[in-house]
Design a protein around this motif. Structure first.
Motif, PDB file in Angstrom:
ATOM      1  N   HIS A 295       0.844  -1.300   0.052  1.00  0.00           N
ATOM      2  CA  HIS A 295      -0.188  -0.004  -0.007  1.00  0.00           C
ATOM      3  C   HIS A 295       0.895   1.096   0.341  1.00  0.00           C
ATOM      4  O   HIS A 295       1.999   1.141   0.347  1.00  0.00           O
ATOM      5  N   GLN A 296       0.494   2.344  -0.666  1.00  0.00           N
ATOM      6  CA  GLN A 296       0.903   3.496  -0.571  1.00  0.00           C
ATOM      7  C   GLN A 296       1.476   4.277   0.641  1.00  0.00           C
ATOM      8  O   GLN A 296       2.387   5.015   0.855  1.00  0.00           O
ATOM      9  N   ASN A 297       0.689   3.941   1.630  1.00  0.00           N
ATOM     10  CA  ASN A 297       1.009   4.425   2.972  1.00  0.00           C
ATOM     11  C   ASN A 297       1.750   3.416   3.781  1.00  0.00           C
ATOM     12  O   ASN A 297       1.721   3.494   5.067  1.00  0.00           O
TER      13      ASN A 297
ATOM     14  N   MET B 244      13.465   6.633   3.085  1.00  0.00           N
ATOM     15  CA  MET B 244      12.584   7.898   3.429  1.00  0.00           C
ATOM     16  C   MET B 244      13.489   9.147   3.733  1.00  0.00           C
ATOM     17  O   MET B 244      14.035   9.321   4.975  1.00  0.00           O
ATOM     18  N   PRO B 245      13.593   9.924   2.992  1.00  0.00           N
ATOM     19  CA  PRO B 245      14.651  11.303   2.898  1.00  0.00           C
ATOM     20  C   PRO B 245      14.255  12.272   4.368  1.00  0.00           C
ATOM     21  O   PRO B 245      14.987  12.618   4.811  1.00  0.00           O
TER      22      PRO B 245
ATOM     23  N   ILE C  37       6.341   6.151  12.030  1.00  0.00           N
ATOM     24  CA  ILE C  37       5.656   6.861  10.782  1.00  0.00           C
ATOM     25  C   ILE C  37       6.886   7.778   9.920  1.00  0.00           C
ATOM     26  O   ILE C  37       7.146   8.531  10.653  1.00  0.00           O
ATOM     27  N   LEU C  38       7.179   7.106   8.927  1.00  0.00           N
ATOM     28  CA  LEU C  38       8.268   7.709   8.253  1.00  0.00           C
ATOM     29  C   LEU C  38       7.520   8.722   7.075  1.00  0.00           C
ATOM     30  O   LEU C  38       6.384   8.490   6.784  1.00  0.00           O
TER      31      LEU C  38
ATOM     32  N   ASN D  38       7.678  14.369   0.135  1.00  0.00           N
ATOM     33  CA  ASN D  38       6.204  15.443   0.302  1.00  0.00           C
ATOM     34  C   ASN D  38       5.431  15.242   1.466  1.00  0.00           C
ATOM     35  O   ASN D  38       4.279  15.640   1.717  1.00  0.00           O
ATOM     36  N   TYR D  39       6.321  14.829   2.659  1.00  0.00           N
ATOM     37  CA  TYR D  39       5.587  14.521   3.818  1.00  0.00           C
ATOM     38  C   TYR D  39       4.267  13.552   3.690  1.00  0.00           C
ATOM     39  O   TYR D  39       3.547  13.684   4.595  1.00  0.00           O
ATOM     40  N   ASN D  40       4.554  12.675   2.777  1.00  0.00           N
ATOM     41  CA  ASN D  40       3.536  11.597   2.863  1.00  0.00           C
ATOM     42  C   ASN D  40       3.737  10.448   3.739  1.00  0.00           C
ATOM     43  O   ASN D  40       5.003  10.186   3.940  1.00  0.00           O
ATOM     44  N   SER D  41       2.976  10.056   4.693  1.00  0.00           N
ATOM     45  CA  SER D  41       3.015   9.072   5.692  1.00  0.00           C
ATOM     46  C   SER D  41       3.213   7.584   5.295  1.00  0.00           C
ATOM     47  O   SER D  41       2.483   7.411   4.162  1.00  0.00           O
ATOM     48  N   LYS D  42       4.352   6.768   5.765  1.00  0.00           N
ATOM     49  CA  LYS D  42       4.284   5.234   5.613  1.00  0.00           C
ATOM     50  C   LYS D  42       4.654   4.713   6.725  1.00  0.00           C
ATOM     51  O   LYS D  42       5.698   5.329   7.683  1.00  0.00           O
TER      52      LYS D  42
END
Length: 454
Positions: free
Chosen positions: A218-220, A241-242, A297-298, A302-306
Motif C-alpha cells: 500500500h502507498q502508506n 525515506m529522506p 511513521i516515516l 512530500n511529507y506523505n506518511s508510511k
C-alpha cells in the motif's frame, strides 16, 4: 581332505562353463533358423527404438542441466531443448525471447519461495510457542504467491553502507540499527536495518516483518525491498525515506529545523490513518499493527506518511472471534488500557494508539515525557481534564505554531482525538471514519466549514 574339496569345486566350475556354452550354441542355432532379412529388420528396429528413447530422455532435461557443448550442431540442439520439442525455425526471435523470460521468471519466483521457506525454518523459535510457529507458517502459506522481496547477500549490503559506517547511521533502537545505503549498480538509496543478533525477540520480529511486508502492499506502508539471512545476520532493506520519522520533526528538531505547520500535521495524520485503514479493513486476513507511534511513521520528500516496523504486527481475529489474546507488547504511553490490563488485542487497540499520536501532533508533547512536571509527564492524563472545556483547547496547541491554525479545525481535531481515546473500546470510531474526517481537516479550503460527522 583339503585336496578333495578343491578338486570338487574345480569340477563344479568346469561343469557350469560347459552348460553355458551349450546354451549359447543352442541359441545361435535357433537364430540361424530365422531368415536373414528378418534378423536384419529386427536389429534395425531395436537400434531405432534405442535412439528414440535416448532423444526422449534428453528432451525431458531442463536447459540448465545440459553440459556445455562445443560444436554448432549441439548448441542448436540445446536451444531446441530450451523451448520444448518444437523446432527453433518455427519460433520467431521475439517468441523465443518471451519464452526465455517466462522460464527465468518462474525459476526466480520458485527461488524466492524457497528462500522464505528456509527463513521460516532457520529462525530461532526457542521462546515461541507452537501456536506462534503455526501462525508464521500459515502466513507463509497464504503469501507464498506474492513474495516480492529480494534476497541480498551480506557483502552487497556491506558495500552499500560502506561496511556499516557510523557516518551512515540514521537511527537506533532496541531492535538494532538503521543505516543509509546506496546499492551498487542501480545507485538506489535504501534504508538498511540490521537487527540485534543476540535477542530471540529480534529474530521473531524479523521473521514477522518479512512475512507481513511480503503480503501487504500500500502507498502508506513502507516498501520492503529485500532481506539478508547470511549466517547469523538478520537484515531488512527498505525504501529510503529522506525526511526521516515524524518523531524527528516533532521532538528532535534541530536549531535550523523547520517546524511542521498545521495542515502538514493533518496531512501526516491522514496518511497514517489510511495505512491503518488498509491493515484493518482491506488486508485479508486483517492485521493489527500493535506498535503505532511517532517513530514508526516515516515521511517521504512530500511529507506523505508510511507506516514502518511491522515486527509486532498480529493477524487479527477471524470468524466469530472478537479479539486476539497475546502477550502485552508495544510502547508505554501508546497502549490501549484494555489491552494493557487483559492482553486482549483488537483493531480498537490501534485506534487508541492513533489517538495518542494525533494528540502528539496537536500539542507537540511526547506521550511520556519525564522532563516535565509530574502532573504533565503522561500526555493523555494531562489532556483529559482539558477535553471537558473548549476554552482550554488553545492551551493544548503546540506553541511553535504561534497561533497559525484554524479555530474550527482545532476543535474538530481535538474532537477526533477525544473519540479515539475513549476508555470503552467499543465506542471508539472505525478507522475509515477517522480517515474521512482527517482528509477534510488536511485541506485548507475546508477551514471554515464543518467536518464530516464521525
Amino acid at each position: 581332505m583339503g585336496l578333495l574339496s578343491y578338486t570338487k569345486k574345480k569340477s563344479q566350475k568346469v561343469t557350469h562353463y560347459l552348460c553355458c556354452c551349450k546354451l549359447s550354441i543352442a541359441k545361435r542355432n535357433k537364430d540361424d533358423k530365422i531368415p536373414k532379412e528378418e534378423r536384419k529388420s529386427k536389429r534395425r528396429k531395436t537400434a531405432k527404438d534405442n535412439e528414440v528413447k535416448k532423444k526422449n530422455d534428453e528432451g525431458n532435461k531442463p536447459f540448465f542441466c545440459l553440459q556445455k557443448q562445443s560444436n554448432k550442431g549441439e548448441k542448436k540442439q540445446r536451444k531446441l531443448l530450451l523451448f520444448g520439442k518444437k523446432k527453433a525455425s518455427k519460433l520467431s526471435m521475439e517468441q523465443r525471447r518471451k519464452k526465455f523470460k517466462k522460464f527465468w521468471r518462474r525459476r526466480k519466483k520458485a527461488q524466492k519461495k524457497a528462500n522464505l521457506i528456509s527463513l521460516v525454518k532457520s529462525i530461532s523459535f526457542k521462546s515461541d510457542s507452537g501456536k506462534q510457529r503455526f501462525a508464521a507458517e500459515e502466513i507463509l502459506r497464504i503469501g507464498s504467491e506474492n513474495i516480492a522481496a529480494r534476497v541480498f547477500t551480506f557483502r552487497e549490503l556491506a558495500t552499500a553502507t560502506r561496511n556499516f559506517n557510523p557516518e551512515n547511521l540514521v537511527g537506533e533502537g532496541g531492535f538494532g540499527r538503521v543505516y543509509k545505503g546506496q546499492l551498487k549498480g542501480s545507485n538506489e538509496f535504501v534504508a538498511v536495518k540490521q537487527l540485534d543478533r543476540k535477542g530471540f525477540q529480534g529474530n521473531r520480529e524479523f521473521l514477522v516483518e518479512v512475512l507481513m511486508l511480503s503480503l501487504l502492499h500500500h502507498q502508506n506502508l513502507v516498501k520492503l525491498l529485500g532481506y539478508c539471512t547470511d549466517g547469523d545476520q538478520r537484515i531488512l532493506v527498505y525504501d529510503y525515506m529522506p525526511m526521516g520519522s515524524l518523531e524527528d520533526h516533532l521532538f528532535d528538531l534541530g536549531p535550523n529545523g523547520k517546524a511542521l505547520d498545521w495542515h502538514t500535521r493533518m496531512k501526516i495524520a491522514a496518511g497514517a490513518a489510511k495505512g491503518l485503514e488498509y491493515l484493518h479493513e482491506i488486508a485479508t486476513p486483517p492485521v493489527i499493527y500493535r506498535d503505532f507511534k511517532a517513530s514508526n511513521i516515516l515521511l517521504d520528500e512530500n511529507y506523505n506518511s508510511k507506516l514502518s516496523d511491522f515486527g509486532l504486527a498480529k493477524v487479527g481475529p477471524m470468524g466469530d472471534n472478537s479479539h486476539v489474546s497475546t502477550r502485552v507488547m508495544g510502547t508505554y504511553g501508546y497502549c490501549a488500557p484494555e489491552y494493557a490490563l487483559t492482553g486482549k488485542l483488537t483493531k480498537m487497540s490501534d485506534i487508541y494508539s492513533f489517538g495518542v499520536v494525533f494528540m502528539e501532533l496537536i500539542t507537540g508533547r511526547r506521550a511520556i515525557d519525564i522532563t516535565r512536571p509530574k502532573q504533565e509527564q503522561h500526555l493523555i492524563n494531562w489532556a483529559e481534564p482539558l477535553f471537558r472545556d473548549k476554552r482550554k483547547f488553545e492551551a493544548m496547541v503546540d506553541p511553535v505554531l504561534e497561533g497559525k491554525y484554524p479555530m474550527k479545525g482545532l476543535y474538530q481535531a481535538i474532537a477526533v482525538a477525544q473519540m479515539c481515546l475513549q476508555e470503552e473500546a467499543t465506542i471508539r470510531p472505525l478507522i475509515s471514519d477517522v480517515v474521512t474526517a482527517l482528509e477534510h481537516l488536511a485541506n485548507p479550503k475546508n477551514d471554515d466549514t464543518n467536518a464530516p460527522n464521525l
